[in-house]
Motif scaffolding. Structure first.
Motif, short mmCIF file in Angstrom:
data_model
loop_
_atom_site.label_atom_id
_atom_site.label_comp_id
_atom_site.label_asym_id
_atom_site.label_seq_id
_atom_site.Cartn_x
_atom_site.Cartn_y
_atom_site.Cartn_z
N ASN A 1 0.82 -1.22 0.00
CA ASN A 1 0.00 0.00 0.00
C ASN A 1 0.85 1.27 0.00
OD1 ASN A 1 0.74 0.55 2.80
ND2 ASN A 1 -0.69 -1.06 3.36
N TYR A 2 2.11 1.15 -0.37
CA TYR A 2 2.98 2.33 -0.32
C TYR A 2 4.13 2.14 -1.31
CZ TYR A 2 6.41 5.72 1.40
OH TYR A 2 7.32 6.74 1.50
N GLY A 3 4.54 3.24 -1.93
CA GLY A 3 5.72 3.21 -2.77
C GLY A 3 5.50 2.54 -4.11
N LYS A 4 6.49 1.77 -4.56
CA LYS A 4 6.48 1.18 -5.89
C LYS A 4 5.65 -0.10 -5.91
CE LYS A 4 11.02 3.13 -6.99
NZ LYS A 4 12.42 2.83 -7.37
N THR A 5 4.35 0.06 -5.67
CA THR A 5 3.50 -1.12 -5.53
C THR A 5 3.40 -1.91 -6.84
OG1 THR A 5 1.55 0.24 -6.01
CG2 THR A 5 2.11 -0.12 -3.70
N PRO B 1 -7.22 -4.22 -4.38
CA PRO B 1 -6.98 -2.99 -5.15
C PRO B 1 -7.25 -1.69 -4.41
CG PRO B 1 -8.05 -4.63 -6.53
CD PRO B 1 -8.05 -5.19 -5.13
N VAL B 2 -8.21 -1.70 -3.47
CA VAL B 2 -8.50 -0.46 -2.76
C VAL B 2 -7.29 0.02 -1.95
CG1 VAL B 2 -9.49 -1.53 -0.70
CG2 VAL B 2 -10.24 0.74 -1.38
N TYR B 3 -6.43 -0.92 -1.50
CA TYR B 3 -5.21 -0.52 -0.78
C TYR B 3 -4.31 0.30 -1.69
CZ TYR B 3 -6.07 -4.31 2.66
OH TYR B 3 -6.58 -5.15 3.61
N ASP B 4 -4.32 -0.05 -2.96
CA ASP B 4 -3.40 0.53 -3.92
C ASP B 4 -3.89 1.88 -4.46
OD1 ASP B 4 -1.03 0.39 -5.40
OD2 ASP B 4 -1.98 -0.60 -7.09
N ALA B 5 -5.19 2.14 -4.27
CA ALA B 5 -5.79 3.29 -4.94
C ALA B 5 -5.21 4.63 -4.48
CB ALA B 5 -7.31 3.28 -4.71
N LEU B 6 -4.96 4.77 -3.18
CA LEU B 6 -4.48 6.05 -2.67
C LEU B 6 -3.11 6.39 -3.27
CD1 LEU B 6 -6.61 5.06 -0.43
CD2 LEU B 6 -5.46 6.70 1.04
N GLU C 1 -6.06 11.79 -1.50
CA GLU C 1 -6.72 11.37 -0.27
C GLU C 1 -7.96 10.55 -0.62
OE1 GLU C 1 -5.88 11.44 2.82
OE2 GLU C 1 -4.02 12.56 2.50
N LEU C 2 -8.36 9.72 0.31
CA LEU C 2 -9.46 8.78 0.07
C LEU C 2 -10.71 9.48 -0.44
CD1 LEU C 2 -10.58 5.86 0.36
CD2 LEU C 2 -11.23 6.48 2.71
N LYS C 3 -11.09 10.59 0.18
CA LYS C 3 -12.33 11.29 -0.17
C LYS C 3 -12.34 11.74 -1.62
CE LYS C 3 -15.18 15.25 1.23
NZ LYS C 3 -15.26 15.85 -0.11
N ASP C 4 -11.16 12.03 -2.17
CA ASP C 4 -11.07 12.62 -3.50
C ASP C 4 -11.02 11.60 -4.63
OD1 ASP C 4 -11.03 15.17 -2.34
OD2 ASP C 4 -8.87 15.02 -2.00
N ILE C 5 -10.94 10.34 -4.30
CA ILE C 5 -10.92 9.31 -5.35
C ILE C 5 -12.33 9.18 -5.92
CG2 ILE C 5 -10.50 6.88 -5.86
CD1 ILE C 5 -8.42 6.88 -3.63
N MET D 1 -13.75 1.59 2.58
CA MET D 1 -14.98 1.75 1.81
C MET D 1 -16.08 2.40 2.64
SD MET D 1 -13.77 0.90 -0.96
CE MET D 1 -15.22 1.59 -1.77
N PHE D 2 -16.17 2.05 3.92
CA PHE D 2 -17.15 2.68 4.80
C PHE D 2 -16.85 4.18 4.91
CE2 PHE D 2 -18.42 4.16 9.04
CZ PHE D 2 -19.76 3.79 9.06
N ALA D 3 -15.57 4.50 5.12
CA ALA D 3 -15.18 5.91 5.23
C ALA D 3 -15.48 6.66 3.94
CB ALA D 3 -13.70 6.01 5.59
N TRP D 4 -15.18 6.06 2.78
CA TRP D 4 -15.43 6.73 1.50
C TRP D 4 -16.92 7.02 1.34
CZ3 TRP D 4 -18.22 6.31 -2.97
CH2 TRP D 4 -17.79 7.08 -4.07
N MET D 5 -17.76 6.06 1.67
CA MET D 5 -19.21 6.26 1.56
C MET D 5 -19.67 7.40 2.48
SD MET D 5 -21.01 2.52 1.18
CE MET D 5 -20.35 1.82 2.69
N ARG D 6 -19.16 7.43 3.69
CA ARG D 6 -19.56 8.48 4.65
C ARG D 6 -19.07 9.85 4.21
NH1 ARG D 6 -22.81 7.11 9.34
NH2 ARG D 6 -21.44 8.29 10.71
N LEU D 7 -17.82 9.91 3.74
CA LEU D 7 -17.23 11.18 3.34
C LEU D 7 -17.89 11.77 2.10
CD1 LEU D 7 -13.46 10.29 3.91
CD2 LEU D 7 -14.81 11.90 5.27
#
Length: 438
Positions: free
Chosen positions: A105-109, A128-133, A139-143, A194-200
């Motif tokens: 989830n960080y760097g050269k994934t 894949p959601v780990y890799d999205a940020l 930031e998560l909200k902006d995806i 995913m819960f946080a993205w839905m709430r945000l």
């Protein structure tokens, strides 16, 4: 795309086509390819095998087959030594694991993922959601919703064999969670995101809203869908609660939708769970998700053993496998404490292999017990070389034996000449016991 008459293993099975992957699995499991094909067509067995994963040794996961095990590894912001994780992956493959989940989830994934897929004979899974940020550097909200699917597409192109997608945590599941408070809330990393993205964003989960688009991506690459357990319990207090069961109901419906598009499906399961709830949870998954293969983390049967959670997970895994779970995600001594070291990983693998084999004996997988009978015969003969040959970890068994000096080299330093096996062998052969004399 590869030019072939089918899109996925399930599509081929429904058409009565025996693929090279099916033939390999049937040979490995010592079963008829026709029987295997029938279960793949019904969704009760999956053969995760992305068309772009060239180094893969195909394995089957599901009904009647040997229980498989999976290792989690990958780079993170706090532990981002690329070479260390590659070394762990190679060791895991040497130890015979069937699956590796790259949780980077960080760097050269992508660089890490493509190198891993390039040499791995084990099937590769990702979330894949780990890799999205990192992929979008947002930031998560902006995806955006469509961007989550684009990451899945990239993983498919790269050759990932199965993807964990938390599609069951939709707005209704989230409402169930809010209305039924938990001690540990949501402990799934992907589920929490995913819960946080839905709430945000005050939006539906994109993986649920655009599930058909997700299925098209999976079918394109023959990528198995591992439906994630966002609401898995992270403590005994939350096991088998309303949120977990509500998500499972949705996963069952999503499974049927996936099968209409010939996408193979596994269902992920708990988690932390009291020992007496495990059998019921396996039954529930198999019933509500129509016999789809069950992929479990642990389950961990107590919450109070940090440093020993490879043991708590192996206890739960053995019971789950014996009752019908098909795929065990390993747990290491480092669970809840740190990213596992190579040594932690080895301990976790061996504990999970023991659990998987014990489960296979319990659910009477073909020839599972023959291995144990061979070991028992070697012990009856006091044939140490054969005992090492049949040992799950021959290296460790030999190491324990080395450096000891029993009076009778056929025995060990626990019992010496009072060894029960030695006694019976000699008495039944009419020989002198000679216990006290040199």
């Amino acid at each position: 795309m590869i030019n072939r008459k089918y899109t996925t293993q399930m599509d081929a099975a429904k058409q009565g086509i025996s693929t090279p992957e099916m033939l390999a699995v049937a040979n490995d499991e010592n079963i008829k390819v026709e029987d295997l094909m029938a279960l793949v067509a019904k969704g009760r067995i999956v053969i995760p095998s992305n068309i772009n994963h060239k180094a893969l040794k195909p394995v089957g996961v599901g009904e009647g087959l040997k229980t498989k095990i999976n290792v989690n590894l990958g780079i993170s912001k706090d532990s981002n030594d690329y070479a260390v994780e590659i070394a762990k992956a190679k060791k895991a493959i040497d130890l015979g694991v069937e699956g590796i989940m790259d949780l980077s989830n960080y760097g050269k994934t992508r660089e890490f993922r493509t190198e891993l897929i390039g040499f791995s004979s084990a099937m590769i899974g990702t979330v894949p959601v780990y890799d999205a940020l990192g992929f979008y550097d947002k930031e998560l909200k902006d995806i955006q919703a469509h961007e989550f699917l684009e990451v899945v597409e990239q993983h498919g192109k790269d050759g990932v064999d199965f993807v964990t997608i938390h599609a069951g945590i939709n707005q209704y599941t989230a409402k169930t969670f809010i209305n039924n408070p938990r001690l540990m809330n949501i402990v799934s990393r992907g589920g929490s995101l995913m819960f946080a993205w839905m709430r945000l964003n005050n939006r539906e989960n994109p993986f649920f809203e655009y599930f058909d688009d997700l299925l098209d991506i999976c079918a394109k690459y023959d990528m198995t869908l591992s439906l994630g357990d966002a609401m898995r319990p992270g403590g005994l207090a939350d096991a088998t609660d309303a949120s977990q069961i509500q998500e499972l109901l949705i996963l069952g419906e999503l499974t049927k939708r996936a099968w209409t598009k010939n996408v193979q499906v596994m269902i992920e399961g708990p988690g932390h769970m009291a020992i007496d709830e495990i059998e019921a949870n396996v039954i529930l998954e198999k019933k509500l998700c129509h016999g789809a293969p069950f992929y479990v983390l642990g389950p961990l049967v107590t919450d109070v053993a940090p440093g020993y959670d490879h043991i708590t997970g192996a206890i739960g895994g053995a019971i789950a496998a014996s009752k019908g779970a098909d795929f065990l995600c390993y747990v290491t001594p480092a669970e809840h404490l740190r990213l596992p070291t190579l040594e932690d990983m080895v301990e976790g693998i061996m504990a999970s292999k023991i659990a998987a084999h014990a489960g296979d004996i319990g659910k009477r997988v073909k020839n599972a017990k023959a291995w144990d009978n061979a070991m028992s015969h070697a012990r009856q003969q006091l044939d140490w070389d054969k005992m090492f040959e049949y040992a799950l970890d021959p290296e460790k068994a030999r190491l324990y034996r080395q450096g000891t000096n029993p009076e009778d080299e056929k025995t060990c330093t626990m019992c010496g000449k009072m060894c029960a096996v030695r006694t019976l062998n000699k008495v039944l052969n009419g020989e002198d016991l000679n216990i006290l004399r040199a």
